[in-house]
Every structure is written in structure tokens, then in C-alpha cells.
Design a protein around this motif. Structure first.
Motif, PDB file in Angstrom:
ATOM      1  N   MET A   1       0.839  -1.191   0.000  1.00 36.89           N
ATOM      2  CA  MET A   1       0.000   0.000   0.000  1.00 36.89           C
ATOM      3  C   MET A   1       0.876   1.243   0.000  1.00 36.89           C
ATOM      4  O   MET A   1       1.872   1.316   0.694  1.00 36.89           O
ATOM      5  N   SER A   2       0.499   2.235  -0.776  1.00 38.94           N
ATOM      6  CA  SER A   2       1.277   3.460  -0.922  1.00 38.94           C
ATOM      7  C   SER A   2       1.019   4.421   0.220  1.00 38.94           C
ATOM      8  O   SER A   2      -0.062   4.457   0.789  1.00 38.94           O
ATOM      9  N   THR A   3       2.032   5.228   0.518  1.00 38.39           N
ATOM     10  CA  THR A   3       1.817   6.314   1.466  1.00 38.39           C
ATOM     11  C   THR A   3       1.068   7.425   0.739  1.00 38.39           C
ATOM     12  O   THR A   3       0.974   7.443  -0.493  1.00 38.39           O
ATOM     13  N   GLN A   4       0.546   8.373   1.505  1.00 38.13           N
ATOM     14  CA  GLN A   4      -0.176   9.487   0.884  1.00 38.13           C
ATOM     15  C   GLN A   4       0.760  10.290  -0.012  1.00 38.13           C
ATOM     16  O   GLN A   4       0.359  10.715  -1.092  1.00 38.13           O
ATOM     17  N   ASP A   5       2.017  10.494   0.405  1.00 38.61           N
ATOM     18  CA  ASP A   5       2.978  11.225  -0.420  1.00 38.61           C
ATOM     19  C   ASP A   5       3.198  10.524  -1.757  1.00 38.61           C
ATOM     20  O   ASP A   5       3.249  11.173  -2.801  1.00 38.61           O
ATOM     21  N   GLU A   6       3.344   9.200  -1.714  1.00 44.67           N
ATOM     22  CA  GLU A   6       3.548   8.434  -2.947  1.00 44.67           C
ATOM     23  C   GLU A   6       2.312   8.510  -3.839  1.00 44.67           C
ATOM     24  O   GLU A   6       2.428   8.665  -5.058  1.00 44.67           O
ATOM     25  N   THR A   7       1.150   8.418  -3.227  1.00 44.51           N
ATOM     26  CA  THR A   7      -0.096   8.506  -3.992  1.00 44.51           C
ATOM     27  C   THR A   7      -0.216   9.862  -4.653  1.00 44.51           C
ATOM     28  O   THR A   7      -0.529   9.957  -5.851  1.00 44.51           O
ATOM     29  N   PHE A   8       0.044  10.932  -3.901  1.00 46.00           N
ATOM     30  CA  PHE A   8      -0.033  12.275  -4.475  1.00 46.00           C
ATOM     31  C   PHE A   8       0.991  12.449  -5.592  1.00 46.00           C
ATOM     32  O   PHE A   8       0.707  13.073  -6.619  1.00 46.00           O
ATOM     33  N   ALA A   9       2.188  11.908  -5.412  1.00 46.74           N
ATOM     34  CA  ALA A   9       3.215  12.002  -6.462  1.00 46.74           C
ATOM     35  C   ALA A   9       2.753  11.295  -7.730  1.00 46.74           C
ATOM     36  O   ALA A   9       2.965  11.792  -8.847  1.00 46.74           O
ATOM     37  N   GLU A  10       2.124  10.136  -7.582  1.00 45.34           N
ATOM     38  CA  GLU A  10       1.607   9.401  -8.741  1.00 45.34           C
ATOM     39  C   GLU A  10       0.467  10.169  -9.416  1.00 45.34           C
ATOM     40  O   GLU A  10       0.378  10.207 -10.650  1.00 45.34           O
ATOM     41  N   ILE A  11      -0.401  10.770  -8.622  1.00 42.92           N
ATOM     42  CA  ILE A  11      -1.491  11.566  -9.194  1.00 42.92           C
ATOM     43  C   ILE A  11      -0.920  12.758  -9.957  1.00 42.92           C
ATOM     44  O   ILE A  11      -1.329  13.039 -11.088  1.00 42.92           O
ATOM     45  N   GLU A  12       0.050  13.432  -9.355  1.00 37.38           N
ATOM     46  CA  GLU A  12       0.668  14.581 -10.020  1.00 37.38           C
ATOM     47  C   GLU A  12       1.338  14.155 -11.325  1.00 37.38           C
ATOM     48  O   GLU A  12       1.202  14.837 -12.348  1.00 37.38           O
ATOM     49  N   ALA A  13       2.055  13.041 -11.309  1.00 38.43           N
ATOM     50  CA  ALA A  13       2.716  12.548 -12.522  1.00 38.43           C
ATOM     51  C   ALA A  13       1.692  12.208 -13.598  1.00 38.43           C
ATOM     52  O   ALA A  13       1.896  12.508 -14.785  1.00 38.43           O
ATOM     53  N   ALA A  14       0.584  11.595 -13.200  1.00 33.48           N
ATOM     54  CA  ALA A  14      -0.463  11.236 -14.156  1.00 33.48           C
ATOM     55  C   ALA A  14      -1.069  12.480 -14.790  1.00 33.48           C
ATOM     56  O   ALA A  14      -1.304  12.528 -16.002  1.00 33.48           O
ATOM     57  N   VAL A  15      -1.310  13.499 -13.984  1.00 33.36           N
ATOM     58  CA  VAL A  15      -1.887  14.743 -14.512  1.00 33.36           C
ATOM     59  C   VAL A  15      -0.889  15.452 -15.425  1.00 33.36           C
ATOM     60  O   VAL A  15      -1.250  15.937 -16.506  1.00 33.36           O
ATOM     61  N   LEU A  16       0.368  15.499 -15.033  1.00 30.95           N
ATOM     62  CA  LEU A  16       1.387  16.151 -15.868  1.00 30.95           C
ATOM     63  C   LEU A  16       1.607  15.424 -17.190  1.00 30.95           C
ATOM     64  O   LEU A  16       2.077  16.033 -18.161  1.00 30.95           O
ATOM     65  N   ALA A  17       1.276  14.148 -17.253  1.00 21.26           N
ATOM     66  CA  ALA A  17       1.430  13.374 -18.494  1.00 21.26           C
ATOM     67  C   ALA A  17       0.290  13.619 -19.479  1.00 21.26           C
ATOM     68  O   ALA A  17       0.373  13.201 -20.637  1.00 21.26           O
ATOM     69  N   VAL A  18      -0.743  14.324 -19.049  1.00 21.74           N
ATOM     70  CA  VAL A  18      -1.899  14.595 -19.920  1.00 21.74           C
ATOM     71  C   VAL A  18      -1.486  15.611 -20.988  1.00 21.74           C
ATOM     72  O   VAL A  18      -0.946  16.670 -20.660  1.00 21.74           O
TER      73      VAL A  18
END
Length: 102
Positions: free
Chosen positions: A1-18
Motif C-alpha cells: 500500500m502506498s503512502t499518501q505522499d507516494e499517492t499524491f506524487a503518482e497523481i501529479e505525474a499522471a496529470v502532468l502526463a496529460v
């Protein structure tokens, strides 16, 4: 399970890839998430650009003009939602705001 920081980093990366998203800005927190952000700053932990207010994820983007802004915002919404779901983050909604249209 991911930490909140890791989850937010993944969300940010996903949005920046749009396609059409040029950058992320720090979402304006509500009082509850502002207190959390202040604690994180005091502990010198990184502060995410995305903000989680209870079960609402807030994302603020700047666009580069290569894709119409409303289309970019919809795609950023889906990317953030998909990344959140993939990391087990339960949300009632995702708020995407456009701070700059390039």
C-alpha cells in the motif's frame, strides 16, 4: 500500500502526463488541509500540489494551448481519478481548475 505522499506524487505525474497540461499549481486548501500543509512544512516534508479535502481531490493546472482547455481539464480529471483509484484513495469527486491557459 502506498503512502499518501507516494499517492499524491503518482497523481501529479499522471496529470502532468496529460497532453495539454503544462504545469501544476498548489491547490488552495480548505482550513483542514491548510493545517495539515502547515504541519508538513514545519517538518520539512514535501508539500504536494494536489490537495485532499476529506474525500475531494483538488488539482490546479496550467495548460500549454496545444489542446483546448476544457478538453485538457477533463483529461486531467480522469487521469487524477484513475491514479487515485489505482492507489486505493477513495474520493467523492475530483476538482480540476485551470489557473493558466497557454
Amino acid at each position: 500500500m502506498s503512502t499518501q505522499d507516494e499517492t499524491f506524487a503518482e497523481i501529479e505525474a499522471a496529470v502532468l502526463a496529460v497532453p495539454g497540461v503544462a504545469e501544476l499549481y498548489r491547490a488552495r486548501p480548505t482550513l483542514g488541509s491548510a493545517v495539515d500543509a502547515a504541519k508538513r512544512l514545519a517538518s520539512r516534508a514535501s508539500v504536494a500540489h494536489v490537495v485532499l479535502d476529506d474525500d475531494v481531490l483538488r488539482v490546479v493546472i496550467g495548460t500549454d494551448g496545444s489542446v483546448p482547455a476544457p478538453e485538457t481539464a477533463r483529461a486531467a480529471h480522469l487521469a487524477a481519478l484513475d491514479a487515485a483509484i489505482a492507489h486505493g484513495l477513495p474520493l467523492s469527486r475530483v476538482d480540476v481548475r485551470i489557473a493558466r491557459v497557454g
